[in-house]
Design a protein around this motif. Structure first.
Motif, PDB file in Angstrom:
ATOM      1  N   SER A  54      17.205 -41.936   6.483  1.00  0.00           N
ATOM      2  CA  SER A  54      17.967 -42.703   7.470  1.00  0.00           C
ATOM      3  C   SER A  54      18.765 -41.792   8.397  1.00  0.00           C
ATOM      4  O   SER A  54      19.299 -42.243   9.401  1.00  0.00           O
ATOM      5  CB  SER A  54      18.885 -43.710   6.770  1.00  0.00           C
ATOM      6  OG  SER A  54      19.854 -43.035   6.007  1.00  0.00           O
ATOM      7  N   LYS A  55      18.832 -40.511   8.051  1.00  0.00           N
ATOM      8  CA  LYS A  55      19.545 -39.572   8.922  1.00  0.00           C
ATOM      9  C   LYS A  55      18.564 -38.624   9.626  1.00  0.00           C
ATOM     10  O   LYS A  55      18.949 -37.548  10.096  1.00  0.00           O
ATOM     11  CB  LYS A  55      20.540 -38.720   8.107  1.00  0.00           C
ATOM     12  CG  LYS A  55      21.539 -39.551   7.321  1.00  0.00           C
ATOM     13  CD  LYS A  55      22.637 -40.116   8.212  1.00  0.00           C
ATOM     14  CE  LYS A  55      23.640 -40.894   7.405  1.00  0.00           C
ATOM     15  NZ  LYS A  55      23.887 -42.243   7.966  1.00  0.00           N
ATOM     16  N   VAL A  66      15.236 -38.384  12.380  1.00  0.00           N
ATOM     17  CA  VAL A  66      14.521 -39.114  13.434  1.00  0.00           C
ATOM     18  C   VAL A  66      13.360 -38.270  13.939  1.00  0.00           C
ATOM     19  O   VAL A  66      13.544 -37.109  14.320  1.00  0.00           O
ATOM     20  CB  VAL A  66      15.436 -39.422  14.640  1.00  0.00           C
ATOM     21  CG1 VAL A  66      14.772 -40.452  15.547  1.00  0.00           C
ATOM     22  CG2 VAL A  66      16.798 -39.905  14.208  1.00  0.00           C
ATOM     23  N   ASN A  89       7.778 -42.171   7.172  1.00  0.00           N
ATOM     24  CA  ASN A  89       8.763 -43.165   6.726  1.00  0.00           C
ATOM     25  C   ASN A  89      10.199 -42.647   6.890  1.00  0.00           C
ATOM     26  O   ASN A  89      10.973 -42.612   5.941  1.00  0.00           O
ATOM     27  CB  ASN A  89       8.474 -43.537   5.267  1.00  0.00           C
ATOM     28  CG  ASN A  89       9.040 -44.901   4.911  1.00  0.00           C
ATOM     29  OD1 ASN A  89       9.500 -45.645   5.782  1.00  0.00           O
ATOM     30  ND2 ASN A  89       9.019 -45.227   3.633  1.00  0.00           N
ATOM     31  N   VAL A  90      10.494 -42.210   8.104  1.00  0.00           N
ATOM     32  CA  VAL A  90      11.877 -41.939   8.499  1.00  0.00           C
ATOM     33  C   VAL A  90      12.037 -42.630   9.853  1.00  0.00           C
ATOM     34  O   VAL A  90      11.048 -43.163  10.373  1.00  0.00           O
ATOM     35  CB  VAL A  90      12.171 -40.415   8.633  1.00  0.00           C
ATOM     36  CG1 VAL A  90      11.882 -39.691   7.336  1.00  0.00           C
ATOM     37  CG2 VAL A  90      11.386 -39.793   9.779  1.00  0.00           C
ATOM     38  N   ASN A  91      13.228 -42.629  10.431  1.00  0.00           N
ATOM     39  CA  ASN A  91      13.387 -43.252  11.746  1.00  0.00           C
ATOM     40  C   ASN A  91      12.399 -42.649  12.738  1.00  0.00           C
ATOM     41  O   ASN A  91      12.203 -41.427  12.757  1.00  0.00           O
ATOM     42  CB  ASN A  91      14.793 -43.007  12.283  1.00  0.00           C
ATOM     43  CG  ASN A  91      15.843 -43.743  11.495  1.00  0.00           C
ATOM     44  OD1 ASN A  91      15.794 -44.965  11.376  1.00  0.00           O
ATOM     45  ND2 ASN A  91      16.787 -43.001  10.928  1.00  0.00           N
ATOM     46  N   GLY A  92      11.800 -43.504  13.541  1.00  0.00           N
ATOM     47  CA  GLY A  92      10.816 -43.005  14.493  1.00  0.00           C
ATOM     48  C   GLY A  92      11.031 -43.585  15.881  1.00  0.00           C
ATOM     49  O   GLY A  92      11.272 -44.787  16.038  1.00  0.00           O
ATOM     50  N   VAL A  93      10.998 -42.714  16.887  1.00  0.00           N
ATOM     51  CA  VAL A  93      11.140 -43.189  18.266  1.00  0.00           C
ATOM     52  C   VAL A  93       9.987 -42.627  19.098  1.00  0.00           C
ATOM     53  O   VAL A  93       9.911 -41.435  19.359  1.00  0.00           O
ATOM     54  CB  VAL A  93      12.499 -42.759  18.877  1.00  0.00           C
ATOM     55  CG1 VAL A  93      12.668 -43.384  20.255  1.00  0.00           C
ATOM     56  CG2 VAL A  93      13.654 -43.172  17.974  1.00  0.00           C
TER      57      VAL A  93
END
Ligand SMILES: Cc1ncc(C[n+]2csc(CCOP(=O)(O)OP(=O)(O)O)c2C)c(N)n1
Ligand code: SF4
Lengths: 637, 323
Positions: free
Chosen positions: B40-41, B43, B59-63
């Motif tokens: 969660s920390k 990206v 499976n971590v934040n993705g942009v």
């Protein structure tokens, strides 16, 4: 004669201290309690080209428009006289620097060829030769203008002697010499001037002494004219008055509204806003430091908007500021923000386009660019501010709308507002509430684009135990790419249907403001900088027996269809007049598109200069009495 | 997050069978696992193209952003919330064509971001046009005529721009690439890994066979030490990195070319100027008070903006209440 107001133009070459003179003059007048608006017109140039301050001062109100002709023209160089001799009214005053004597128009190199030709033909039609002396005697004899010469060389000499300044240092006082002369003819208390100089130069004791010395010499030089255009004592009652430009009120509004990240690429007339935010990156509150506001000068506008979106994804209130060419580069990014329901604020200062157009002049020709930019359909909100105070509140409110509805908000302003200085009361903080919109619940299972409500629960990147995805492609509830037709239709419509919610929830009193008569004979309609001049125009026309209303549109998109329709219901379309600083008067088309109401008449100005009070009242009168549908106005140099 | 978190998402990677991107994805996932980052920390920010899809498979934040714009998006994220680990993925078209200006700007800033360049010599997702790293005169199968434009050297560009960690990896040297990614993440400052990534569908010149025959590891030379530990070492190590970056393509070095630990990062520069930045940053600094009003009061406002405020002199004039 006691006057309640006075208009003036103070001109000279760019870089000669005009801006300082404008500030000092405005600060002195504000100190004395007068209402002021001052517009600065300049070429896209740093030193040497013609620049001028057009100012209106009033003892009875805070003026929000300018007018021609002016009562006083102050010329520090020959070009000012040639450019503005027609802007001075009969019986006016010409304060000029004696160094402009015996100058030929053909010898002023900074005048453009087209301008020179135009002035030459004006002069010859009046039977005046192309030199300053004949022009001054023409003004004196045919227009009863009183010439007031100022021998600045004499003052330079005295300054140099007394303060041991070299010629270059002394010449920097050329605009303040003329500015001082103005304070004398207006009969201002020298204390007010001293106050203004102190405010402008702070602790610089030498500058204060030098300026006051100049003022004293000028005072002696023009003592016969002291107070010849004195205004009545001011009748407004604020103890503290802001003296600010539009750029500055927007920056203040953003700070009050909690901006925490701003990225920009330099462009006129937007850059000053970012510079001011950087200057105030950390503020003091009674309870400790507030901020930081991180201001990033990006490598281009594309990076500016992209980094603003990135910062917004982490939960920071984020914005950028630009004008036409930069906005064009940002459009792809705005589309991404729209598709990803990401709150961002884009402060859009219009100037004369297309392309780089008139980089330092004003216009309102970008309405449709703001409304319809970008491919695909997505919800966006477009706000427009009509004056400095509105700009302050709107800058703060833009963040609320962006966050509550998770949409890009475009805040439209124009160069006229950005660069003009006004006296204005302090903002009322009780009118500013910060609303951050719906927040989600942290933890596994979080769906950024949850379809169970129109506004999905938002969480910032970095929220505890939560991961989320974003993509510019169409996506599912988790934010992963999806080309499924049913998902597509649901996501698509959810995004767009926010507009209905926005239209429902934003109060009508915010969407548009109405000024003047409630059941009028005619209505003016406009937005942005038209507001000030339109309100004053209907007031003037009302004293001539014409009962008018001005509708100032503030929420441009989603368009306040119902409110607008209700307002003009019953009015003959030929009595509705749209006013805009553009050729097309796009507001009329926007109204037709959203309401079916045909706006019968249009007033247009696209010279890059603001619409003046006198030309607007004349245009309105002629449109109302005649059959023509369109009036073009074009005053101003 | 649960104890055993899978860094692999459940989304099916839709790359062509045999594509080099699989190797990069695996190396990325394993490096994140081994680094033990908090998903969660973290990206992953990407541009557009085949490589641009990477965030969806992790499976971590993705942009997943716009073509060429991953770096400025990442910059905004990192500056506003410096506690996040930010890794950019982009193609050679993305980072060195449309996004070249941003690529250079990141080096100047030395902001703590890792850039992983999927270097396949072609524009994959638009079907094989020449990318800025395709050598002059090459005729791959996706283009009708030999390439008229010369190739840019990403490592040289990165060194010139000021990246403080510059490395080259190979998509099918998984262990090695994983180690490079870990080092890049641990490095403080802007890091770039130029990953040679065979596009098995469109690039029939820079194939796995081609690379297999030419690649060698810098670390196989026990004397190779790319780390700049004092400013005095900088010039010599930079020159050696440049030499490596310029080696002709019959032998292709992979590994860390340059790692400068002596340059300040943008975060440090900011913290120096903005003392509150490490504790208060744009993403966590409060903006409103208990009543929902602004954090500053009208008095704070008047104090802060006193330069703009004039105390009106008491005049003799009549007062009305127009304000
Ligand atoms: C502004 C813009 N122009 C063009 C495209 C079309 N486009 C999609 S993918 C792509 C090429 C990507 O190539 P590269 O960056 O090398 O990545 P790869 O697919 O090879 O991984 C292009 C040009 C786009 N999405 N946006
Ligand atoms: S086109 Fe090339 S780069 Fe894209 S997935 Fe296929 S092999 Fe990989």
């Amino acid at each position: 004669m006691r006057r309640t107001e006075l208009s003036l133009i103070l001109g000279g070459p760019q870089g000669s201290g005009l801006e300082t003179a404008m500030w000092i003059l405005t600060l002195s007048l504000a100190r004395a309690g007068y209402g002021v608006i001052a517009d600065r017109e300049y070429y896209s140039n740093i030193v040497g080209r013609h620049s001028y301050i057009h100012m209106r001062v009033s003892s009875a109100r805070r003026p929000r428009s300018l007018k021609l002709p002016v009562e006083v023209l102050v010329a520090s160089d020959a070009e000012t006289l040639f450019t503005h001799f027609n802007d001075i009214g009969d019986g006016g005053y010409l304060i000029y620097d004696t160094s402009i004597k015996a100058k030929q128009l053909s010898d002023v190199p900074s005048v453009e060829d087209v301008t020179r030709k135009r002035i030459m033909s004006q002069l010859s039609s009046l039977g005046v030769r192309g030199d300053t002396d004949s022009l001054i005697s023409y003004l004196a004899s045919s227009r009863s203008v009183l010439p007031i010469p100022i021998d600045s060389v004499k003052i330079f000499r005295a300054l140099s002697e007394r303060f041991k300044l070299n010629a270059k240092q002394a010449s920097r006082f050329s605009s303040s010499i003329l500015g001082s002369a103005l304070t004398v003819v207006m009969g201002l208390d020298p204390e007010d001037l001293e106050y203004a100089v102190r405010r402008r130069f702070g602790a610089r004791k030498d500058l204060l002494e030098q300026n006051m010395f100049v003022a004293q010499l000028v005072g002696e030089m023009v003592k016969d004219y002291r107070g010849i255009v004195k205004l009545e004592d001011p009748s407004m009652n604020a103890e503290r008055i802001m003296v600010v430009t539009g750029n500055e009120t927007v920056a203040m509004g953003k700070i009050i509204g909690g901006v925490r990240f701003q990225s920009y690429y330099p462009i006129t007339p937007a850059a000053d806003e970012s510079i001011m935010l950087e200057k105030y990156e950390v503020l003091d509150s009674g309870k400790g430091p507030v901020g930081p506001i991180l201001v990033l000068q990006a490598e281009d506008e594309i990076a500016a908007i992209a980094s603003v979106i990135g910062a917004s994804l982490t939960g920071a209130r984020s914005s950028t500021a630009t004008s036409g060419p930069g906005f064009d580069l940002m459009i792809e990014g705005i589309g991404w923000a729209g598709n990803n329901e990401t709150p961002v604020v884009i402060t859009y200062y219009q100037r004369g386009g297309p392309s780089t157009g008139l980089p330092t002049r004003g216009g309102q020709s970008d309405l449709f660019n703001a409304l319809f930019s970008g491919h695909g359909e997505f919800a966006r909100v477009v706000l427009a501010s009509g004056d400095h105070k509105e700009a302050l509140y709107d800058a703060a409110e833009a963040f609320n709308i962006a966050e509550k509805y998770q949409v890009p908000v475009i805040h439209l302003l124009d160069k006229f507002l950005a660069n003009s200085i006004v006296t204005e009361t302090l903002p009322d903080f009780s009118l500013v509430k910060l609303e951050r919109g719906m927040r989600g619940a942290e933890g596994p299972g979080y769906k950024r684009f949850d379809l169970s409500s129109t506004i999905s629960p938002r969480l910032p990147l970095g929220a505890k135990d939560t991961v989320m995805w974003y993509t510019g492609d169409e996506h599912d509830e988790l934010g992963h790419i999806s080309e499924d037709p049913e998902n597509r239709a649901r996501m698509y419509s959810k995004r767009i249907e926010k507009l209905k919610l926005i239209n429902m929830e934003i109060p009508s009193s915010f969407k548009l403001t109405v000024h003047g008569h409630e059941s009028p004979d005619y209505a003016l309609v406009g937005w942005g900088f038209v507001k000030g001049v339109a309100i004053e125009a209907i007031e003037q026309l009302s004293s001539r027996g014409l009962r008018g209303m001005y509708v100032n549109l503030r929420l441009m998109w989603p368009f306040p269809t119902e409110e607008f329709t209700r307002l003009v219901r019953g009015l003959d379309p030929d009595k509705i007049i749209a006013v805009e600083h553009s050729y097309g008067v796009s507001i009329a088309d926007l109204i037709a598109m959203n309401t079916g109401v045909r706006v019968g008449k249009k007033i247009s100005k696209y010279t890059g200069r603001p619409i003046y009070l006198n030309e607007l009242t004349e245009a309105v009168q002629s449109l109302l009495s005649g059959r023509t549908e369109r009036a073009e106005v074009s005053l101003g140099a | 997050m649960p104890d055993r978190w899978s860094f692999k998402s459940t989304v099916w990677p839709d790359w062509c069978p045999g594509c080099g991107n699989y190797g990069i994805l695996t190396a990325l996932i394993r490096s994140l696992e081994e680094l033990g980052v908090d998903p969660s920390k973290t990206v992953v920010v990407s541009g557009i193209g085949c490589s641009g899809k990477t965030p969806h498979f992790v499976n971590v934040n993705g942009v997943h952003t716009l073509h060429g714009r991953a770096i400025p998006f990442a910059m905004g994220i990192k500056l506003a919330r410096p506690e996040l680990t930010v890794v950019v993925h982009g193609g050679d078209g993305d980072l060195l064509g449309i996004g070249a200006g941003h690529f250079v700007a990141l080096g100047r800033r030395n902001l703590d971001i890792v850039v992983i360049l999927h270097n396949n010599g072609v524009y994959g997702l638009t079907k094989g046009q020449a990318s800025p790293t395709l050598p002059l005169g090459s005729k791959t199968k996706g283009i009708p005529r030999p390439n008229l434009q010369a190739a840019v050297n990403p490592l040289m560009l990165a060194l010139a721009a000021g990246y403080t960690f510059v490395a080259r990896g190979y998509a099918f040297e998984g262990e090695h690439l994983k180690t490079l990614i870990k080092k890049a993440v641990e490095h403080k400052g802007s890091a770039i890994i130029d990953v040679l990534q065979p596009c098995v569908t469109f690039n029939d010149i820079l194939t796995p066979e081609y690379y297999k025959a030419r690649i060698y590891k810098l670390e196989s030379d026990p004397g190779w030490d790319p780390v700049v530990r004092t400013p005095e070492e900088r010039e010599a190590k930079l020159l050696r990195a440049v030499q490596k970056a310029l080696e002709p393509w019959d032998k292709i070095p992979i590994g860390v070319l340059y790692a400068d630990e002596t340059q300040s990062t943008m975060e440090e520069r900011l913290s120096e100027r903005l003392k509150i930045y490490p504790a208060l940053n744009p993403s966590n600094s409060p903006i409103s008070g208990a009543d929902g009003g602004p954090v500053i009061s009208v008095d704070d406002f008047a104090k802060a903006f006193s330069d703009y405020i004039v105390e009106v002199k008491k005049t003799q004039g009549r007062f009305n209440l127009k304000g």
